[in-house]
Every structure is written in structure tokens, then in C-alpha cells.
Scaffold this motif. Structure first.
Motif, short mmCIF file in Angstrom:
data_model
loop_
_atom_site.label_atom_id
_atom_site.label_comp_id
_atom_site.label_asym_id
_atom_site.label_seq_id
_atom_site.Cartn_x
_atom_site.Cartn_y
_atom_site.Cartn_z
N SER A 190 56.02 48.19 21.58
CA SER A 190 57.71 48.26 20.41
C SER A 190 58.27 47.08 21.30
O SER A 190 58.42 46.86 22.57
CB SER A 190 57.99 49.51 20.05
OG SER A 190 57.20 50.48 19.32
N THR A 191 59.04 46.20 20.75
CA THR A 191 60.33 45.57 20.79
C THR A 191 61.45 45.48 19.94
O THR A 191 62.12 45.17 20.36
CB THR A 191 59.27 44.41 21.56
OG1 THR A 191 58.62 43.95 20.04
CG2 THR A 191 58.82 43.58 22.71
N TYR A 195 64.08 42.11 20.22
CA TYR A 195 63.70 41.01 20.84
C TYR A 195 62.67 40.47 20.71
O TYR A 195 61.73 40.63 19.44
CB TYR A 195 63.38 41.94 21.97
CG TYR A 195 63.88 42.66 23.97
CD1 TYR A 195 65.57 41.56 23.94
CD2 TYR A 195 64.24 44.04 23.01
CE1 TYR A 195 66.61 42.73 24.32
CE2 TYR A 195 65.48 44.73 24.15
CZ TYR A 195 66.14 43.77 24.20
OH TYR A 195 67.57 44.45 24.92
N SER A 196 62.68 38.81 20.26
CA SER A 196 62.12 37.65 20.76
C SER A 196 61.41 37.13 21.18
O SER A 196 61.96 36.60 22.18
CB SER A 196 62.68 37.09 19.13
OG SER A 196 61.44 35.68 19.01
N GLY A 223 58.37 39.41 19.42
CA GLY A 223 57.94 40.61 19.79
C GLY A 223 56.42 41.09 19.86
O GLY A 223 55.58 39.98 19.89
N HIS A 248 52.26 37.39 22.61
CA HIS A 248 53.23 38.16 21.46
C HIS A 248 52.17 37.82 20.44
O HIS A 248 52.22 36.83 20.03
CB HIS A 248 55.06 37.87 22.27
CG HIS A 248 55.38 37.90 22.97
ND1 HIS A 248 55.52 37.22 24.48
CD2 HIS A 248 55.95 39.25 23.09
CE1 HIS A 248 56.31 38.15 25.12
NE2 HIS A 248 57.04 39.10 24.80
N LEU A 304 60.93 37.12 15.15
CA LEU A 304 61.17 37.75 14.08
C LEU A 304 61.96 37.31 12.77
O LEU A 304 63.09 37.43 11.99
CB LEU A 304 62.15 38.98 14.26
CG LEU A 304 61.69 39.15 16.20
CD1 LEU A 304 62.74 40.31 16.93
CD2 LEU A 304 60.26 39.93 15.65
N TYR A 322 67.86 39.18 12.26
CA TYR A 322 66.88 39.29 13.74
C TYR A 322 67.54 37.63 14.31
O TYR A 322 66.89 37.33 15.21
CB TYR A 322 65.71 38.90 12.55
CG TYR A 322 65.39 40.20 12.33
CD1 TYR A 322 65.04 41.34 13.82
CD2 TYR A 322 65.23 40.56 10.91
CE1 TYR A 322 64.75 42.86 13.29
CE2 TYR A 322 65.09 41.36 10.36
CZ TYR A 322 64.69 43.34 11.97
OH TYR A 322 64.31 44.85 11.13
N ILE A 349 60.44 45.71 15.34
CA ILE A 349 59.22 46.07 15.76
C ILE A 349 58.80 47.24 16.38
O ILE A 349 59.74 47.28 17.58
CB ILE A 349 58.13 44.31 17.19
CG1 ILE A 349 58.58 43.10 16.25
CG2 ILE A 349 57.04 45.10 17.61
CD1 ILE A 349 57.43 42.87 15.15
N GLU A 373 62.23 37.60 26.78
CA GLU A 373 62.11 37.94 25.37
C GLU A 373 63.59 37.55 25.46
O GLU A 373 64.42 38.26 25.69
CB GLU A 373 61.83 39.22 24.76
CG GLU A 373 60.44 39.57 25.17
CD GLU A 373 60.27 40.49 25.41
OE1 GLU A 373 58.59 41.33 24.70
OE2 GLU A 373 60.58 41.53 25.10
#
Length: 546
Positions: A76-77, A80-81, A83, A100, A105, A111, A123, A360
Motif C-alpha cells: 500500500s502507498t 503517494y505517487s 503507487g 510501481h 493516481l 490526488y 492505494i 514517491e
């Protein structure tokens, strides 16, 4: 993905009671708190051993698979991108970030930090699978309880592309590629469902409730879906102290019976939580392992590995050391790796023209305002006095138990009103960096950046120390102790002449509230408070351990 359970319900031990006549399953006696098959003590102290956590960085809600002799995991993130990082290993112990699954996102303006915020959204627990028939990786996850997205790639490092969206939000999904190539998804919170997808993976064919969690157990979620020796298994977590498994001999739609896998098990990180919410994986030689995560705030949720055996009637048993998840175990017996994995620590000089996958962004970046070309250029992308609202903040996970980030910056292109530096970023944050006002650039340490429980800013920071800056280059340093239960202290320092580092400001106490879910990160930022146009250049970044 445990989003709403208070800490007191997580830590309370609950006795399991037999239940009969369940609408969609039968509760069986538990497989003893996973101590039913104690580990072989002599084997656990050999030289060929590994130490938990296998990754002391924040990778939660793990799904793990093997393709050939290579292991892959997803995590999971949230906001953050890019993701959903894809991790790669050849031995389940040493891991690297390959890429990734979700390149951007693109799920709404929040986002982008454009008219809203995506903090603690995005995510969550999702699934990674490989489909041999078309030699393709699949990532599947729901966003904002609205719909499910599916991305595919023919290589773990990408490129990843969106295959489809499905109107059913598969909460905490586990994707299974069956032996006949049919795609199934297990998902849900307490009520567990199984969906069948179309042959091309683009649409839902059917979905059906297959299990209702007994009230004596509480909440089950975090589905992982397997077919092992002709039996169907759904691996489930009880946030945040238990793990259970459902088994069906009658097909993917059940009926399922349930057993406890672990409950209130002591973990391998002092002061940390119970290992849970991960996945099962088998080596080519036939050995089974469980890769879970351990809540270990303020750093986040850290992956830990343990061997698994199976009972004669087909139930998994985690191998323990002195009644606990082992700090060390023998290394998995796997073929020699084709190469060494890329370390998650070390120096990045931003060579080439793309960011390495260790990085990220905090929300999606404005891609017109940054570039990599043997150095990272961050042009101001937002006019704000709030770091939490500033676009193009670039983050890096902290290495536990303690580590230091050192960034070398060229600040000659800063403009009046600009703020740039190195932060420890979470819902309670602090930073060391530069303020340029009235043609003068000062070095400062700022703390008191805070959010409330709805992730709205409640404090934009207070300058608590300052120093003069000589020249256009400065090295900034942040050291963080992310051991749970310890002092959780961070300090900032600087060097403007290439010499020794000098401490700036008081120690910063890292918050350890679990509700932000993601752990602290080091963050590079540059934002304007007056007008756009300024820039900084990051020449070097190093993540080091003592």
C-alpha cells in the motif's frame, strides 16, 4: 486495510468459540496460536540465517508471489505517487523496488493537491498476480470505495497500463489466477465475497458471498486468495493482531470452513505489533513462507518473514521460535541469484533522466515543474505557506531502526518567498532548509507542522532556529530513530562549507499515532509563498545507517 478500528480493540485478546449453523461457513477449532508446530531450534541459529524484519522500511498490506525463481511483492502507498510499488527478490530476504503498478493516481483532483487532498486515501490493500497464459502481471485494487482498477504489465518494472475499471469496489482484494486460467477475486470486510472475472479480466461475471465472520472473531479483511493442492484458501487478517484462513474443497465459491492461524503473537520488532496481513508463497523446492508486516510506528509497517508448514488435513502453521515469530530463521533454500538486488539505501546522484523507483511524490506531481538530468531540479509548483498543500514534495522511506538522510542542494535560483529543504514528513512534521526573503537566504529549522484526524492542516510550522548561509550550496541532514517504544527522536544538522555538520534546532519527537497509517518519510521540497519561478537543484541524496 484496517481503516477504522480503535487501538483497544486491536490489542484485546478474544477467545474463539465453536459456532455452528453459520450462513456461509463453519468455525473449526483453532490451529493452536501457531505454536502447533514449533520450529526446530538447532536450525534457527545456523550461520545461514536471516534477521527480521527482512525490510525495515514501510511496506504494508503485502501480497507476495513467485514467478519462476523470482519473488515479487506489492504494498500500500495511499496518497503517494506513483503507487503500489512492486518489490523483487530472489530469496525472500533481500528485496529491491522494481517499479510501481499504478504510474499516476488519476482518480480525481484531490490526488493532485488541486482543490482537495488525498491523504490516507488512494492505494490501500490491493493484489498482485501473474498469469502464465499471457505472461502478464496483474494489479487490482479499489479506490475510494467507488470502483476497482486493474493494471497490467509484461515486466515488473513496467510499463504498467490500466486494463479496465470495474464498478464493484473490491475492498482489500486478493486476485487468484486459477489452474484453468479463470480469474477470481476474494474481497470484503467481515462479509467475504468471491467474484469471477471475464476471461479478458475486464468485467465481472458474477459475485457471491462465501463467508460471514462469526461475531466471536470480530472483523476479518485483507483477503489473499490461493489454490493449493486442489483446495481453495482465503487468507484473512483480524486487525491488527490476528490471522485466519478459510478453506474450501468444493470450489472457489465454497462453502468455506475457518481456522485461526495466529492471535496476539509476539513479533520480531521490540515494541512493535503482531505480524499480520501478508501473503503465503512457495519456493520452487516446495517450502512455504509467510511474509507479513509488523506495525512499528513511527516508521510504519515493516515486512517480516517466517517459514510455514502444513497439517495433514491441509492447514498452514507458522513456525515459531520460543513461542514467538522468530527474529532469525534459516535462509530459504533457493537457487543462487542471477545478480545482487539494488540496495534500498545508499547514494543517489539523480543520474540519467528519470527518478529511481525508491522515490514517491506526496500526491501526483506537476510534471512541468521538475526534471532529472544528472541532478534533480525542483521548480516551485505551488504558492502556499502550508507544506501539506504544496505540490512536488518528493519522499523517500526511512530505513530502520535508525538512519540518516543527507541532501546536497544548490539554492542559487531561489526567489523571495521560497521555502526549500529536507523534511520529516507525516501528520506531525518538521524540516531543515532555506527561507529566502528580501533578497536574503537564511538556514532554518521549523517544527509544529500538524494535521488533524481529517488530515486538514492545523499548524503550518514555527521557526525555532536559524543560521547564516554562505555560498549557494548547502548540505542538509536529518537523522531519525524509528524504533517503536524508544525516544522516537529526530535531529537536523547542516554544512555550508563542505566540512563538519552542525546541529540546528532542538530534537524533534516523531509521532507514533497509527491512524495516518503511512510511516514517517524523508522529503525534499521547494514551494513558494509569494510567486512561482524559483528553483533548487538537488545534486546528491544519501540514505545511510550507523
Amino acid at each position: 486495510m484496517h481503516m477504522s478500528w480503535p487501538r483497544h480493540t486491536w490489542s484485546r485478546r478474544r477467545a474463539l468459540t465453536a459456532a455452528t449453523g453459520l450462513a456461509a461457513g463453519t468455525l473449526l477449532p483453532p490451529v493452536g496460536i501457531i505454536g502447533a508446530a514449533p520450529a526446530r531450534g538447532a536450525d534457527l541459529t545456523t550461520a545461514a540465517a536471516f534477521t527480521n524484519p527482512v525490510i525495515w522500511q514501510d511496506f504494508a498490506d503485502i501480497d507476495v508471489i513467485r514467478v519462476g525463481d523470482t519473488f515479487y511483492a506489492s504494498a500500500s502507498t495511499m496518497h503517494y505517487s506513483p503507487g503500489a510499488p512492486v518489490l523483487r527478490s530472489y530469496d525472500l530476504v533481500d528485496w529491491e523496488i522494481a517499479g510501481h503498478s499504478v504510474p499516476v493516481l488519476d482518480f480525481g483532483a484531490k490526488y493532485d493537491l488541486n482543490g482537495g487532498r488525498g491523504y490516507v486515501r488512494g492505494i490501500w490493500a490491493s493484489s498482485l498476480a501473474y498469469r502464465p497464459s499471457n505472461r502478464t502481471f496483474y494489479w487490482l485494487g479499489q479506490i475510494d470505495f467507488a470502483r476497482t482498477y486493474v493494471y497490467t504489465a509484461t515486466a515488473a518494472e513496467g510499463p504498467w497500463n490500466r486494463l479496465t475499471t470495474i464498478s464493484t469496489p473490491y475492498y482489500d482484494a486478493g486476485l487468484l489466477v486459477d489452474t484453468d486460467d479463470t480469474l477470481y477475486v476474494a474481497y470484503g470486510n467481515s462479509t467475504i465475497n468471491v467474484a469471477q472475472l471475464s476471461a479478458d479480466g475486464r468485467t465481472q461475471v458474477r459475485t457471491q458471498r462465501v463467508f460471514t465472520t462469526p461475531s466471536s472473531v470480530g472483523t476479518l479483511e485483507g483477503s489473499r486468495f490461493y489454490k493449493i493442492n486442489g483446495q481453495y484458501y482465503i487468507f484473512l487478517t483480524r486487525p491488527a493482531n490476528g490471522q485466519y484462513i478459510l478453506k474450501s474443497s468444493s470450489g472457489p465459491f465454497g462453502p468455506y470452513t475457518m481456522r485461526q492461524v495466529l492471535l496476539d503473537l509476539r513479533g520480531p520488532i521490540p515494541g512493535g505489533g503482531v505480524p499480520h496481513q501478508g501473503g503465503l508463497v512457495q519456493t520452487r523446492s516446495g517450502a512455504w513462507y509467510y511474509l507479513a508486516f509488523v506495525d512499528a510506528y513511527p516508521g510504519g509497517r515493516m515486512p517480516a518473514l517466517a517459514p510455514v508448514s502444513w497439517t495433514a488435513d491441509g492447514w498452514p502453521v507458522v513456525q515459531l521460535v520460543n513461542g514467538a515469530w522468530g527474529t532469525t530463521y534459516p535462509r530459504p533454500d533457493v537457487p543462487p541469484p542471477p545478480r545482487q538486488v539494488t540496495p534500498m539505501t545508499g547514494v543517489d546522484t539523480f543520474d540519467g533522466t528519470a527518478l529511481k523507483p525508491r522515490w514517491e511524490w506526496n500526491h501526483n506531481p506537476d510534471n512541468s515543474k521538475w526534471s532529472v538530468n544528472n541532478g534533480l531540479t525542483l521548480r516551485t509548483a505551488t504558492v502556499t505557506n502550508d507544506l501539506y498543500a504544496a505540490r512536488n514534495t518528493l519522499t523517500h522511506r526511512i530505513q530502520g531502526p535508525t538512519s540518516t538522510a543527507t541532501a546536497e542542494l544548490d539554492v542559487s535560483a531561489m526567489r523571495d518567498g521560497d521555502r526549500a529543504g529536507l523534511a520529516l514528513l507525516r501528520d506531525s512534521s518538521a524540516w531543515i532548509g532555506l527561507k529566502r526573503d528580501g533578497g536574503v537566504t537564511r538556514l532554518v529549522m521549523v517544527n509544529g507542522l500538524t494535521m488533524d484526524g481529517n488530515w486538514n492542516t492545523t499548524g503550518t510550522g514555527v521557526e525555532v532556529a536559524s543560521a547564516r548561509v554562505s555560498g549557494s550550496r548547502v548540505r542538509l541532514r536529518a537523522t531519525a530513530d524509528i524504533r517503536p517504544g524508544a525516544a522516537r527522536s529526530a535531529t537536523f544538522s547542516h554544512s555550508t562549507d563542505g566540512g563538519a555538520f552542525v546541529r540546528l534546532g532542538p530534537a524533534f519527537s516523531l509521532g507514533n499515532d497509527w491512524r495516518f497509517f503511512m510511516g514517517y518519510r524523508f522529503a525534499l521540497f521547494n514551494h513558494a509563498t509569494q510567486a512561482l519561478g524559483g528553483a533548487i537543484r538537488v545534486l546528491r541524496f544519501e540514505l545511510s545507517t550507523p
